[in-house]
Motif scaffolding. Structure first.
Motif, PDB file in Angstrom:
ATOM      1  N   GLN A  31     -35.579   0.652 -44.591  1.00 22.20           N
ATOM      2  CA  GLN A  31     -34.787  -0.191 -45.482  1.00 22.20           C
ATOM      3  C   GLN A  31     -33.923  -1.147 -44.656  1.00 22.20           C
ATOM      4  OE1 GLN A  31     -35.343  -0.063 -48.813  1.00 22.20           O
ATOM      5  NE2 GLN A  31     -36.914   1.398 -48.205  1.00 22.20           N
ATOM      6  N   LYS A  32     -33.603  -2.285 -45.245  1.00 26.54           N
ATOM      7  CA  LYS A  32     -32.803  -3.296 -44.549  1.00 26.54           C
ATOM      8  C   LYS A  32     -31.316  -2.980 -44.567  1.00 26.54           C
ATOM      9  CE  LYS A  32     -36.093  -6.926 -45.516  1.00 26.54           C
ATOM     10  NZ  LYS A  32     -36.365  -8.203 -46.179  1.00 26.54           N
ATOM     11  N   VAL A  33     -30.931  -1.994 -45.350  1.00 31.30           N
ATOM     12  CA  VAL A  33     -29.520  -1.606 -45.451  1.00 31.30           C
ATOM     13  C   VAL A  33     -29.377  -0.121 -45.121  1.00 31.30           C
ATOM     14  CG1 VAL A  33     -28.957  -3.355 -47.184  1.00 31.30           C
ATOM     15  CG2 VAL A  33     -29.753  -1.113 -47.921  1.00 31.30           C
ATOM     16  N   ALA A  34     -28.170   0.277 -44.770  1.00 30.07           N
ATOM     17  CA  ALA A  34     -27.885   1.687 -44.521  1.00 30.07           C
ATOM     18  C   ALA A  34     -27.934   2.444 -45.849  1.00 30.07           C
ATOM     19  CB  ALA A  34     -26.522   1.836 -43.860  1.00 30.07           C
ATOM     20  N   ILE A  35     -28.200   3.737 -45.788  1.00 31.14           N
ATOM     21  CA  ILE A  35     -28.359   4.556 -46.998  1.00 31.14           C
ATOM     22  C   ILE A  35     -27.332   5.693 -46.984  1.00 31.14           C
ATOM     23  CG2 ILE A  35     -29.931   6.047 -48.294  1.00 31.14           C
ATOM     24  CD1 ILE A  35     -32.264   4.535 -46.943  1.00 31.14           C
ATOM     25  N   ASN A  36     -26.575   5.798 -48.066  1.00 28.01           N
ATOM     26  CA  ASN A  36     -25.661   6.940 -48.203  1.00 28.01           C
ATOM     27  C   ASN A  36     -25.953   7.752 -49.468  1.00 28.01           C
ATOM     28  OD1 ASN A  36     -24.612   5.350 -50.225  1.00 28.01           O
ATOM     29  ND2 ASN A  36     -22.492   5.431 -49.492  1.00 28.01           N
ATOM     30  N   ARG A  37     -26.956   7.337 -50.238  1.00 19.07           N
ATOM     31  CA  ARG A  37     -27.350   8.080 -51.440  1.00 19.07           C
ATOM     32  C   ARG A  37     -28.780   7.702 -51.816  1.00 19.07           C
ATOM     33  NH1 ARG A  37     -23.311   9.468 -54.529  1.00 19.07           N
ATOM     34  NH2 ARG A  37     -23.874  11.109 -55.926  1.00 19.07           N
ATOM     35  N   ILE A  38     -29.560   8.694 -52.220  1.00 22.10           N
ATOM     36  CA  ILE A  38     -30.929   8.475 -52.690  1.00 22.10           C
ATOM     37  C   ILE A  38     -31.011   9.039 -54.098  1.00 22.10           C
ATOM     38  CG2 ILE A  38     -33.373   8.961 -52.323  1.00 22.10           C
ATOM     39  CD1 ILE A  38     -32.662   9.385 -49.322  1.00 22.10           C
ATOM     40  N   ASN A  39     -31.532   8.247 -54.996  1.00 27.36           N
ATOM     41  CA  ASN A  39     -31.625   8.616 -56.402  1.00 27.36           C
ATOM     42  C   ASN A  39     -33.078   8.453 -56.839  1.00 27.36           C
ATOM     43  OD1 ASN A  39     -31.506   7.665 -59.397  1.00 27.36           O
ATOM     44  ND2 ASN A  39     -29.612   8.790 -59.026  1.00 27.36           N
ATOM     45  N   ILE A  40     -33.673   9.504 -57.370  1.00 24.09           N
ATOM     46  CA  ILE A  40     -35.071   9.471 -57.818  1.00 24.09           C
ATOM     47  C   ILE A  40     -35.111   9.856 -59.294  1.00 24.09           C
ATOM     48  CG2 ILE A  40     -37.372  10.453 -57.510  1.00 24.09           C
ATOM     49  CD1 ILE A  40     -36.526  11.121 -54.602  1.00 24.09           C
ATOM     50  N   ALA A  95     -37.435   5.066 -57.133  1.00 28.38           N
ATOM     51  CA  ALA A  95     -36.472   5.303 -56.064  1.00 28.38           C
ATOM     52  C   ALA A  95     -35.392   4.231 -56.068  1.00 28.38           C
ATOM     53  CB  ALA A  95     -37.186   5.318 -54.721  1.00 28.38           C
ATOM     54  N   ARG A  96     -34.158   4.694 -55.937  1.00 26.75           N
ATOM     55  CA  ARG A  96     -33.016   3.809 -55.774  1.00 26.75           C
ATOM     56  C   ARG A  96     -32.177   4.357 -54.621  1.00 26.75           C
ATOM     57  NH1 ARG A  96     -34.209   3.971 -61.007  1.00 26.75           N
ATOM     58  NH2 ARG A  96     -34.254   2.031 -62.195  1.00 26.75           N
ATOM     59  N   ILE A  97     -31.533   3.454 -53.904  1.00 22.18           N
ATOM     60  CA  ILE A  97     -30.679   3.893 -52.799  1.00 22.18           C
ATOM     61  C   ILE A  97     -29.294   3.285 -52.965  1.00 22.18           C
ATOM     62  CG2 ILE A  97     -32.548   4.230 -51.131  1.00 22.18           C
ATOM     63  CD1 ILE A  97     -31.777   1.487 -49.922  1.00 22.18           C
ATOM     64  N   GLY A  98     -28.305   3.980 -52.445  1.00 20.05           N
ATOM     65  CA  GLY A  98     -26.943   3.483 -52.416  1.00 20.05           C
ATOM     66  C   GLY A  98     -26.572   3.154 -50.982  1.00 20.05           C
ATOM     67  N   SER A  99     -25.799   2.098 -50.814  1.00 12.67           N
ATOM     68  CA  SER A  99     -25.352   1.676 -49.487  1.00 12.67           C
ATOM     69  C   SER A  99     -23.853   1.850 -49.382  1.00 12.67           C
ATOM     70  CB  SER A  99     -25.706   0.205 -49.258  1.00 12.67           C
ATOM     71  OG  SER A  99     -27.098   0.033 -49.325  1.00 12.67           O
ATOM     72  N   PRO A 100     -23.347   2.137 -48.196  1.00 11.77           N
ATOM     73  CA  PRO A 100     -21.899   2.241 -48.044  1.00 11.77           C
ATOM     74  C   PRO A 100     -21.238   0.882 -48.251  1.00 11.77           C
ATOM     75  CG  PRO A 100     -23.001   2.475 -45.918  1.00 11.77           C
ATOM     76  CD  PRO A 100     -24.067   2.391 -46.955  1.00 11.77           C
ATOM     77  N   GLY A 101     -20.080   0.893 -48.844  1.00 15.63           N
ATOM     78  CA  GLY A 101     -19.359  -0.348 -49.103  1.00 15.63           C
ATOM     79  C   GLY A 101     -18.368  -0.167 -50.228  1.00 15.63           C
ATOM     80  N   ILE A 156     -18.495  -1.561 -53.319  1.00 17.94           N
ATOM     81  CA  ILE A 156     -19.086  -1.465 -54.656  1.00 17.94           C
ATOM     82  C   ILE A 156     -20.256  -0.486 -54.609  1.00 17.94           C
ATOM     83  CG2 ILE A 156     -20.165  -2.742 -56.531  1.00 17.94           C
ATOM     84  CD1 ILE A 156     -18.831  -5.270 -55.352  1.00 17.94           C
ATOM     85  N   PRO A 157     -20.137   0.656 -55.273  1.00 17.98           N
ATOM     86  CA  PRO A 157     -21.199   1.671 -55.214  1.00 17.98           C
ATOM     87  C   PRO A 157     -22.366   1.360 -56.165  1.00 17.98           C
ATOM     88  CG  PRO A 157     -19.392   2.485 -56.519  1.00 17.98           C
ATOM     89  CD  PRO A 157     -18.985   1.129 -56.019  1.00 17.98           C
ATOM     90  N   LEU A 158     -23.151   0.342 -55.847  1.00 17.70           N
ATOM     91  CA  LEU A 158     -24.302  -0.020 -56.670  1.00 17.70           C
ATOM     92  C   LEU A 158     -25.565   0.605 -56.103  1.00 17.70           C
ATOM     93  CD1 LEU A 158     -23.630  -3.811 -57.271  1.00 17.70           C
ATOM     94  CD2 LEU A 158     -23.244  -1.929 -58.855  1.00 17.70           C
ATOM     95  N   MET A 159     -26.427   1.043 -57.015  1.00 18.97           N
ATOM     96  CA  MET A 159     -27.719   1.592 -56.598  1.00 18.97           C
ATOM     97  C   MET A 159     -28.735   0.456 -56.598  1.00 18.97           C
ATOM     98  SD  MET A 159     -27.030   4.720 -55.983  1.00 18.97           S
ATOM     99  CE  MET A 159     -28.574   5.572 -55.878  1.00 18.97           C
TER     100      MET A 159
END
Length: 188
Positions: free
Chosen positions: A69-78, A164-170, A172-175
């Protein structure tokens, strides 16, 4: 000289052709997949592998690849569909980073990567959501795959869209939607 080795070459070619089916794993999938309507396009389809893929099979394992992924991942949602009546064991969920799939033909040579620690794992059967929070942020550009161990497959075969959805650190916690695994569970 050629006539001398021709029978040997033919025999080797035939024996290799007979040995080939033993190298192919069951339900390696990703065969022909047709999508239409609101389904994911070819670039949104994620790769996966099922160890068994037989309806009603207890103890199956799903290898769901997120890729790099092009961004860091702090959450994975399936999320999975309501008609999927399989049972996913939250204790059997793991995330691996790195690794090499190896040659497409020789699937048994792949490197599964390094298992990482997870801070939280939950399976909400009512809303059909698997939520995974790694203990540490997964850096951008790292190959990631989610492994679902001890899965009881649905009683009936079919195609199941796992999104699959991922969350990035930052701030705004958008998936962010990454793609879809189109799992095919079929009677063998």
């Amino acid at each position: 000289m050629v006539q001398r080795f021709l029978p040997v070459l033919i025999l080797l070619g035939c024996s290799f052709g007979l040995a080939t089916p033993a190298l192919v794993r069951a339900q390696a999938n990703q065969g022909f997949t047709f999508t239409w309507g609101e389904g994911p396009s070819g670039r949104q389809q994620l790769q996966y592998h099922l160890d068994n893929g037989t309806p009603g099979f207890m103890g199956d394992r799903y290898w769901l690849r997120l890729g790099q992924q092009k961004v860091a991942i702090n959450r994975i949602n399936i999320t999975y569909p309501d008609y999927y009546n399989g049972i996913i064991d939250p204790k059997g969920i793991e995330v691996r980073i790195g690794g090499d799939r190896g040659n497409r033909f020789f699937q048994f040579r792949r490197d599964p990567g390094t298992k990482i620690q997870l801070a939280e794992v939950s399976v909400d059967r009512d809303n059909r959501v698997i939520d995974i929070v790694p203990a540490e942020v997964i850096p951008a550009g790292t190959p990631v795959q989610v492994i679902l161990n001890n899965v009881r497959n649905p009683n009936n075969g079919g195609m199941y869209y796992f999104n699959a959805r991922i969350g990035s650190p930052g701030d705004i916690p958008l998936m962010r939607y990454v793609g879809t695994w189109i799992l095919s569970i079929a009677n063998n």
